[in-house]
Write a protein that holds these residues in place. Structure first.
Motif, PDB file in Angstrom:
ATOM      1  N   ILE A  52      91.053  70.156  42.615  1.00  0.00           N
ATOM      2  CA  ILE A  52      90.995  69.521  41.289  1.00  0.00           C
ATOM      3  C   ILE A  52      92.064  70.095  40.367  1.00  0.00           C
ATOM      4  N   LEU A  53      92.224  71.412  40.404  1.00  0.00           N
ATOM      5  CA  LEU A  53      93.260  72.048  39.573  1.00  0.00           C
ATOM      6  C   LEU A  53      94.642  71.544  39.967  1.00  0.00           C
ATOM      7  N   SER A  54      94.849  71.366  41.269  1.00  0.00           N
ATOM      8  CA  SER A  54      96.133  70.860  41.747  1.00  0.00           C
ATOM      9  C   SER A  54      96.368  69.426  41.279  1.00  0.00           C
ATOM     10  N   GLU A  55      95.326  68.602  41.335  1.00  0.00           N
ATOM     11  CA  GLU A  55      95.445  67.203  40.893  1.00  0.00           C
ATOM     12  C   GLU A  55      95.800  67.108  39.421  1.00  0.00           C
ATOM     13  N   HIS A  56      95.241  67.998  38.621  1.00  0.00           N
ATOM     14  CA  HIS A  56      95.497  67.990  37.171  1.00  0.00           C
ATOM     15  C   HIS A  56      96.729  68.815  36.790  1.00  0.00           C
ATOM     16  N   LYS A  57      97.382  69.419  37.821  1.00  0.00           N
ATOM     17  CA  LYS A  57      98.550  70.278  37.585  1.00  0.00           C
ATOM     18  C   LYS A  57      98.217  71.445  36.652  1.00  0.00           C
ATOM     19  N   ILE A  58      97.030  72.013  36.847  1.00  0.00           N
ATOM     20  CA  ILE A  58      96.575  73.149  36.048  1.00  0.00           C
ATOM     21  C   ILE A  58      96.854  74.431  36.832  1.00  0.00           C
ATOM     22  N   THR A  59      97.526  75.381  36.206  1.00  0.00           N
ATOM     23  CA  THR A  59      97.938  76.597  36.908  1.00  0.00           C
ATOM     24  C   THR A  59      97.015  77.790  36.670  1.00  0.00           C
ATOM     25  N   SER A  60      96.129  77.692  35.668  1.00  0.00           N
ATOM     26  CA  SER A  60      95.236  78.818  35.375  1.00  0.00           C
ATOM     27  C   SER A  60      93.939  78.319  34.753  1.00  0.00           C
ATOM     28  N   VAL A  61      92.938  79.167  34.830  1.00  0.00           N
ATOM     29  CA  VAL A  61      91.617  78.856  34.278  1.00  0.00           C
ATOM     30  C   VAL A  61      91.192  79.989  33.359  1.00  0.00           C
ATOM     31  N   PHE A  62      90.603  79.638  32.212  1.00  0.00           N
ATOM     32  CA  PHE A  62      90.111  80.662  31.285  1.00  0.00           C
ATOM     33  C   PHE A  62      88.650  80.936  31.608  1.00  0.00           C
ATOM     34  N   CYS A  63      88.292  82.215  31.712  1.00  0.00           N
ATOM     35  CA  CYS A  63      86.908  82.590  32.045  1.00  0.00           C
ATOM     36  C   CYS A  63      86.615  83.955  31.441  1.00  0.00           C
ATOM     37  N   ILE A  64      85.362  84.167  31.007  1.00  0.00           N
ATOM     38  CA  ILE A  64      84.986  85.453  30.416  1.00  0.00           C
ATOM     39  C   ILE A  64      83.889  86.165  31.208  1.00  0.00           C
ATOM     40  N   GLU A  65      83.452  85.556  32.308  1.00  0.00           N
ATOM     41  CA  GLU A  65      82.352  86.127  33.087  1.00  0.00           C
ATOM     42  C   GLU A  65      82.904  86.876  34.297  1.00  0.00           C
ATOM     43  N   ASN A  66      82.617  88.184  34.364  1.00  0.00           N
ATOM     44  CA  ASN A  66      83.233  89.055  35.361  1.00  0.00           C
ATOM     45  C   ASN A  66      83.014  88.602  36.802  1.00  0.00           C
ATOM     46  N   ASN A  67      81.816  88.154  37.127  1.00  0.00           N
ATOM     47  CA  ASN A  67      81.545  87.707  38.490  1.00  0.00           C
ATOM     48  C   ASN A  67      82.489  86.585  38.907  1.00  0.00           C
ATOM     49  N   TRP A  68      82.671  85.635  38.008  1.00  0.00           N
ATOM     50  CA  TRP A  68      83.531  84.504  38.325  1.00  0.00           C
ATOM     51  C   TRP A  68      85.001  84.871  38.245  1.00  0.00           C
ATOM     52  N   ILE A  69      85.367  85.753  37.341  1.00  0.00           N
ATOM     53  CA  ILE A  69      86.760  86.209  37.264  1.00  0.00           C
ATOM     54  C   ILE A  69      87.180  86.832  38.599  1.00  0.00           C
ATOM     55  N   ASN A  70      86.341  87.720  39.129  1.00  0.00           N
ATOM     56  CA  ASN A  70      86.645  88.381  40.392  1.00  0.00           C
ATOM     57  C   ASN A  70      86.699  87.388  41.548  1.00  0.00           C
ATOM     58  N   GLN A  71      85.750  86.457  41.574  1.00  0.00           N
ATOM     59  CA  GLN A  71      85.700  85.475  42.653  1.00  0.00           C
ATOM     60  C   GLN A  71      86.927  84.562  42.634  1.00  0.00           C
ATOM     61  N   LEU A  72      87.336  84.124  41.458  1.00  0.00           N
ATOM     62  CA  LEU A  72      88.495  83.247  41.330  1.00  0.00           C
ATOM     63  C   LEU A  72      89.780  83.970  41.728  1.00  0.00           C
ATOM     64  N   LYS A  73      89.913  85.220  41.287  1.00  0.00           N
ATOM     65  CA  LYS A  73      91.113  85.994  41.619  1.00  0.00           C
ATOM     66  C   LYS A  73      91.216  86.220  43.123  1.00  0.00           C
ATOM     67  N   LYS A  74      90.088  86.477  43.773  1.00  0.00           N
ATOM     68  CA  LYS A  74      90.076  86.671  45.227  1.00  0.00           C
ATOM     69  C   LYS A  74      90.540  85.408  45.946  1.00  0.00           C
ATOM     70  N   SER A  75      90.302  84.258  45.317  1.00  0.00           N
ATOM     71  CA  SER A  75      90.675  82.980  45.925  1.00  0.00           C
ATOM     72  C   SER A  75      92.091  82.557  45.557  1.00  0.00           C
ATOM     73  N   GLY A  76      92.793  83.399  44.810  1.00  0.00           N
ATOM     74  CA  GLY A  76      94.181  83.110  44.466  1.00  0.00           C
ATOM     75  C   GLY A  76      94.358  82.249  43.234  1.00  0.00           C
ATOM     76  N   ILE A  77      93.292  82.058  42.454  1.00  0.00           N
ATOM     77  CA  ILE A  77      93.376  81.263  41.228  1.00  0.00           C
ATOM     78  C   ILE A  77      93.698  82.187  40.056  1.00  0.00           C
ATOM     79  N   THR A  78      94.708  81.827  39.279  1.00  0.00           N
ATOM     80  CA  THR A  78      95.086  82.629  38.112  1.00  0.00           C
ATOM     81  C   THR A  78      94.029  82.467  37.021  1.00  0.00           C
ATOM     82  N   VAL A  79      93.557  83.600  36.511  1.00  0.00           N
ATOM     83  CA  VAL A  79      92.496  83.581  35.497  1.00  0.00           C
ATOM     84  C   VAL A  79      93.020  84.200  34.207  1.00  0.00           C
TER      85      VAL A  79
END
Length: 214
Positions: free
Chosen positions: A71-98
């Motif tokens: 979905i991020l690729s379809e929308h040409k979005i390069t990063s996601v804003f997040c303030i929750e540590n669990n999700w920040i860590n999970q997204l970073k592990k998956s290669g998503i810029t947070v």
């Protein structure tokens, strides 16, 4: 004299009727809706998509992350804003810029949050200031929600009961219901999405969790 008498009679009747009013008690056990005949996740998905939201059902968080990357690729979005540590860590592990810094918030294109509950009957997402803050479900053009299947409840009364049980009297100062993207038809009765908030809402529901949900 007759007019005064009529006025007096009317006022007396009104006063009498207010004194005789009975308290109406609505039982939480009685629903005005028909029973949900499908699973809660499919009911939620149907209702959310009726109001232009998108619901993606997944087995695991890892599967949900793969769909999110697409979905991020379809929308040409390069990063996601997040303030929750669990999700920040999970997204970073998956290669998503947070993005987590306040300076980046104004320019953010997508915000990712968890939620309190998903209400199947209306396809609504209940968020609070204690999980996602006050801005992430309102400001970014795209709102992304990750939720576990166990967070699904039939009705709003079930969500409110769950909230009381979860916080034991320390209820969050801000509780919101998100039902699809922001929309308005104020101008010439033409429906416009994203006028007063996110123009797109994506809800990922996964069955298996690999870390505690905030």
């Amino acid at each position: 004299m007759n007019n005064l008498s009529s006025r007096t009679q009317i006022l007396e009747k009104l006063h009498s009727s207010t004194q005789q009013q009975e308290t109406i008690v609505i039982s939480n056990e009685t629903s005005i809706f028909n029973s949900i005949t499908t699973s809660l996740e499919h009911c939620f998905k149907t209702e959310l998509e009726e109001v232009s939201g998108t619901c993606i059902l997944c087995k695991t968080i890892e599967e949900a992350i793969i769909h999110l990357q697409q979905i991020l690729s379809e929308h040409k979005i390069t990063s996601v804003f997040c303030i929750e540590n669990n999700w920040i860590n999970q997204l970073k592990k998956s290669g998503i810029t947070v993005c987590v810094e306040n300076n980046d918030f104004i320019l953010t294109e997508a915000g990712l949050t968890s939620c309190e509950f998903l209400i199947a009957r209306t396809g609504s997402v209940m968020v609070s200031s204690k999980t996602s803050g006050r801005q992430l479900n309102i400001y970014p053009p795209i709102h992304i929600v990750f939720a576990q299947k166990s967070q699904l409840v039939p009705n709003i009364t079930d969500a409110l009961k769950g909230l009381q049980e979860k916080y034991k009297g320390d209820i969050p100062s801000c509780i919101s219901l998100v039902s699809g993207p922001s929309r308005t038809a104020d101008i010439e009765k033409t429906l416009v999405l994203g006028a007063h908030g996110p123009k797109a809402l994506y809800v990922f529901i996964y069955e298996k969790e690999t870390f505690p949900v905030a």
